[in-house]
Design an enzyme around this catalytic site. Sequence first.
Site, mmCIF file in Angstrom:
data_model
loop_
_atom_site.group_PDB
_atom_site.id
_atom_site.type_symbol
_atom_site.label_atom_id
_atom_site.label_comp_id
_atom_site.label_asym_id
_atom_site.label_seq_id
_atom_site.Cartn_x
_atom_site.Cartn_y
_atom_site.Cartn_z
ATOM 1 N N LYS A 116 0.700 -0.919 0.030
ATOM 2 C CA LYS A 116 -0.006 0.013 -0.126
ATOM 3 C C LYS A 116 0.830 1.475 -0.343
ATOM 4 O O LYS A 116 1.901 1.184 0.321
ATOM 5 C CB LYS A 116 -0.794 -0.020 1.247
ATOM 6 C CG LYS A 116 -2.208 0.743 1.443
ATOM 7 C CD LYS A 116 -3.586 0.070 0.314
ATOM 8 C CE LYS A 116 -4.525 1.125 0.017
ATOM 9 N NZ LYS A 116 -5.324 0.099 -0.278
ATOM 10 N N ASP A 156 -6.573 4.504 -4.620
ATOM 11 C CA ASP A 156 -7.773 4.288 -3.114
ATOM 12 C C ASP A 156 -8.360 5.624 -2.945
ATOM 13 O O ASP A 156 -8.633 6.562 -3.901
ATOM 14 C CB ASP A 156 -6.520 3.547 -2.225
ATOM 15 C CG ASP A 156 -7.380 3.298 -1.027
ATOM 16 O OD1 ASP A 156 -7.704 2.510 -1.071
ATOM 17 O OD2 ASP A 156 -7.264 3.825 0.188
ATOM 18 N N ASN A 245 -16.279 6.522 -4.910
ATOM 19 C CA ASN A 245 -16.185 5.328 -5.828
ATOM 20 C C ASN A 245 -16.691 4.189 -5.322
ATOM 21 O O ASN A 245 -17.611 4.142 -5.977
ATOM 22 C CB ASN A 245 -14.670 4.884 -5.783
ATOM 23 C CG ASN A 245 -14.702 3.971 -7.415
ATOM 24 O OD1 ASN A 245 -15.042 2.878 -6.642
ATOM 25 N ND2 ASN A 245 -13.516 4.008 -7.961
ATOM 26 N N SER A 382 -8.359 -5.545 -10.479
ATOM 27 C CA SER A 382 -6.978 -5.173 -10.698
ATOM 28 C C SER A 382 -5.951 -6.220 -11.022
ATOM 29 O O SER A 382 -5.597 -6.231 -12.171
ATOM 30 C CB SER A 382 -6.368 -4.728 -9.269
ATOM 31 O OG SER A 382 -6.926 -3.052 -9.053
HETATM 32 P P1 NAD Z 1 -13.200 7.795 -2.790
HETATM 33 O O1 NAD Z 1 -11.581 9.224 -2.297
HETATM 34 O O2 NAD Z 1 -13.373 8.475 -3.923
HETATM 35 O O3 NAD Z 1 -14.186 7.931 -1.646
HETATM 36 C C1 NAD Z 1 -14.321 8.374 -0.012
HETATM 37 C C2 NAD Z 1 -15.675 9.011 0.319
HETATM 38 O O4 NAD Z 1 -15.377 8.538 1.846
HETATM 39 C C3 NAD Z 1 -15.636 10.599 0.126
HETATM 40 O O5 NAD Z 1 -17.470 10.464 -0.518
HETATM 41 C C4 NAD Z 1 -15.885 10.991 1.399
HETATM 42 O O6 NAD Z 1 -16.190 12.230 0.650
HETATM 43 C C5 NAD Z 1 -15.930 9.827 2.017
HETATM 44 N N1 NAD Z 1 -15.787 10.520 3.282
HETATM 45 C C6 NAD Z 1 -14.114 10.826 4.052
HETATM 46 N N2 NAD Z 1 -14.020 10.856 4.749
HETATM 47 C C7 NAD Z 1 -15.497 11.149 5.493
HETATM 48 C C8 NAD Z 1 -16.321 11.240 7.236
HETATM 49 N N3 NAD Z 1 -15.530 11.216 8.188
HETATM 50 N N4 NAD Z 1 -17.665 10.574 6.930
HETATM 51 C C9 NAD Z 1 -18.080 10.082 5.950
HETATM 52 N N5 NAD Z 1 -17.387 9.734 4.935
HETATM 53 C C10 NAD Z 1 -15.566 10.444 4.464
HETATM 54 O O7 NAD Z 1 -12.390 6.566 -1.255
HETATM 55 P P2 NAD Z 1 -12.869 4.931 -1.951
HETATM 56 O O8 NAD Z 1 -12.258 4.553 -3.699
HETATM 57 O O9 NAD Z 1 -14.746 4.974 -2.356
HETATM 58 O O10 NAD Z 1 -12.434 4.458 -1.535
HETATM 59 C C11 NAD Z 1 -13.442 4.237 0.306
HETATM 60 C C12 NAD Z 1 -12.606 3.235 1.256
HETATM 61 O O11 NAD Z 1 -12.720 1.732 -0.181
HETATM 62 C C13 NAD Z 1 -11.562 3.450 1.558
HETATM 63 O O12 NAD Z 1 -11.552 2.504 2.699
HETATM 64 C C14 NAD Z 1 -10.830 2.312 0.260
HETATM 65 O O13 NAD Z 1 -9.334 1.932 0.985
HETATM 66 C C15 NAD Z 1 -11.650 1.361 0.703
HETATM 67 N N6 NAD Z 1 -11.578 0.542 -1.222
HETATM 68 C C16 NAD Z 1 -11.437 1.547 -1.883
HETATM 69 C C17 NAD Z 1 -11.095 0.024 -3.276
HETATM 70 C C18 NAD Z 1 -11.172 0.779 -4.429
HETATM 71 O O14 NAD Z 1 -11.430 0.149 -5.841
HETATM 72 N N7 NAD Z 1 -11.349 2.076 -4.851
HETATM 73 C C19 NAD Z 1 -10.902 -0.833 -3.212
HETATM 74 C C20 NAD Z 1 -11.546 -1.572 -2.087
HETATM 75 C C21 NAD Z 1 -11.692 -1.196 -1.263
#
Ligand code: NAD
Length: 443
Positions: A116, A156, A245, A382
Amino acid sequence: MSTINPFLSAMSQLKKAEQVTVNNKQLTGKQKAALQQKIDRLKQPQRVVNVTIPVIMDDGSQQIFQGYRVQFNNSRGPYKGGIRYHHNVSLDEVKALSFWMAMKCAVADLPLGGGKGGIIVDPKMLSVGELERLSRGYGEAIADIIGPDTDVPAPDVNTNGIIMGWMVDEFLKTQRKKAKLFGKTLTKRDEMKLKSTFTGKAIKDGGSEGREEATGLGGLFVLQAILKKLRLKGKLTAAVQGFGNVGYNIVKFLDEAGITVVAVSDSKGGIYVPDGINPALTLECKKKNGYLAGCYCSGSVCDLKKGKQVTNDALLELPVDILVPAALENAVTQENAGKIKAKVVLEMANGPTTPEADVILYKKGVPVIPDILSNSGGVTVSAFEWEQNLKGQHWTKAQVNKKLAHKMAAAAEAVWQASVAHKTDLRTAAFIVALGRILKAMK
Ligand code: NAD
């Protein structure tokens, strides 16, 4: 969200699976000791890289950013894991996320290990040019330790296909330079193979069909498999924390599957729409306004009378069937776990439930479908992208989604069977499955 150390939480999660694995009555004392040695090695990352990235800002000043790449374990294949941009990134967070990646890739049975990356930055404070220079700087800084058979980063939180594109570009520049040093020139085919170093790329840069929504779609497949086991059916409702996302896509897929999503939130707060939100209209409204409040979009219209604002805390405690944390770590803690009314928690974020909250939910009889299973759809596609680039192929979305469905069903089944066999919660079961597979691959 609280400041609980995610790496300590991760290690505490491992502890339960470790006990089950080592205390297997069929093992001799010598075998147990050998297993314990391997597990002890799994408690620390194999490599931690600290990088400093100088960026010339638009006003001509220089700002130096701090970044990390943690390569946790590569027993099953190259390190694999996303790159996070957030002001709260810390080394312990990146270590925890890289450990979870190793476990996740094993649960999904992918030929990959766990890694990571992260940069301490609030990307909303940067212009597009500054963001590009920072991303290119990071890509260059880690170029020597990544590669298709070494370490394969991805997006991420706050990173995306465009950012991956800038990093790929920097990585290719360093590889061309290296080739030149030995009097060689990279062919188009060499470059396509090297592009597999990053996944989550835009399609035009060699990305896979279906990658953007894969985490959400994979989450739906896992949820459907576990709901069947739990015999939970009928008209179900859900609340989703996070609308990025992962959050947006899981809302979209839940809605398409006939599950009514009544609440959703982002970092600025949330909305409650009892008739069920319309995902596309809500996203459009949020993009226009910059926040979710007032985006009470249901059916084919957005109407202030259709909903109300909720705080992020209140969203977690709504009377819904399925609660989906899809934002950041430590959303469900010992403070609020007792107040959760959902019948099942689908962890789409990484590390959203603390170990103390896990115990409370288990005692309440609320199954938690763990992150290393629920959100493994992202890394699975991925891995498909990596494979397509290496083989010089491009699969259709239908092919990708069919393979994803198959992988998610197999992972959910393995975890469910382990939970039955060891009479344990789904998280411990997922760790038992992952640990077994990693230990088998370790020297
Ligand atoms: P992103 O940046 O697209 O979205 C994050 C979202 O969380 C945003 O809507 C943001 O406003 C919200 N957020 C941030 N702080 C917050 C809070 N305190 N309360 C409520 N909402 C809050 O990121 P993402 O890619 O959607 O990732 C979200 C989670 O999923 C993370 O934990 C990430 O590690 C995990 N994840 C992502 C992927 C991927 O393919 N993108 C895969 C597996 C896991």
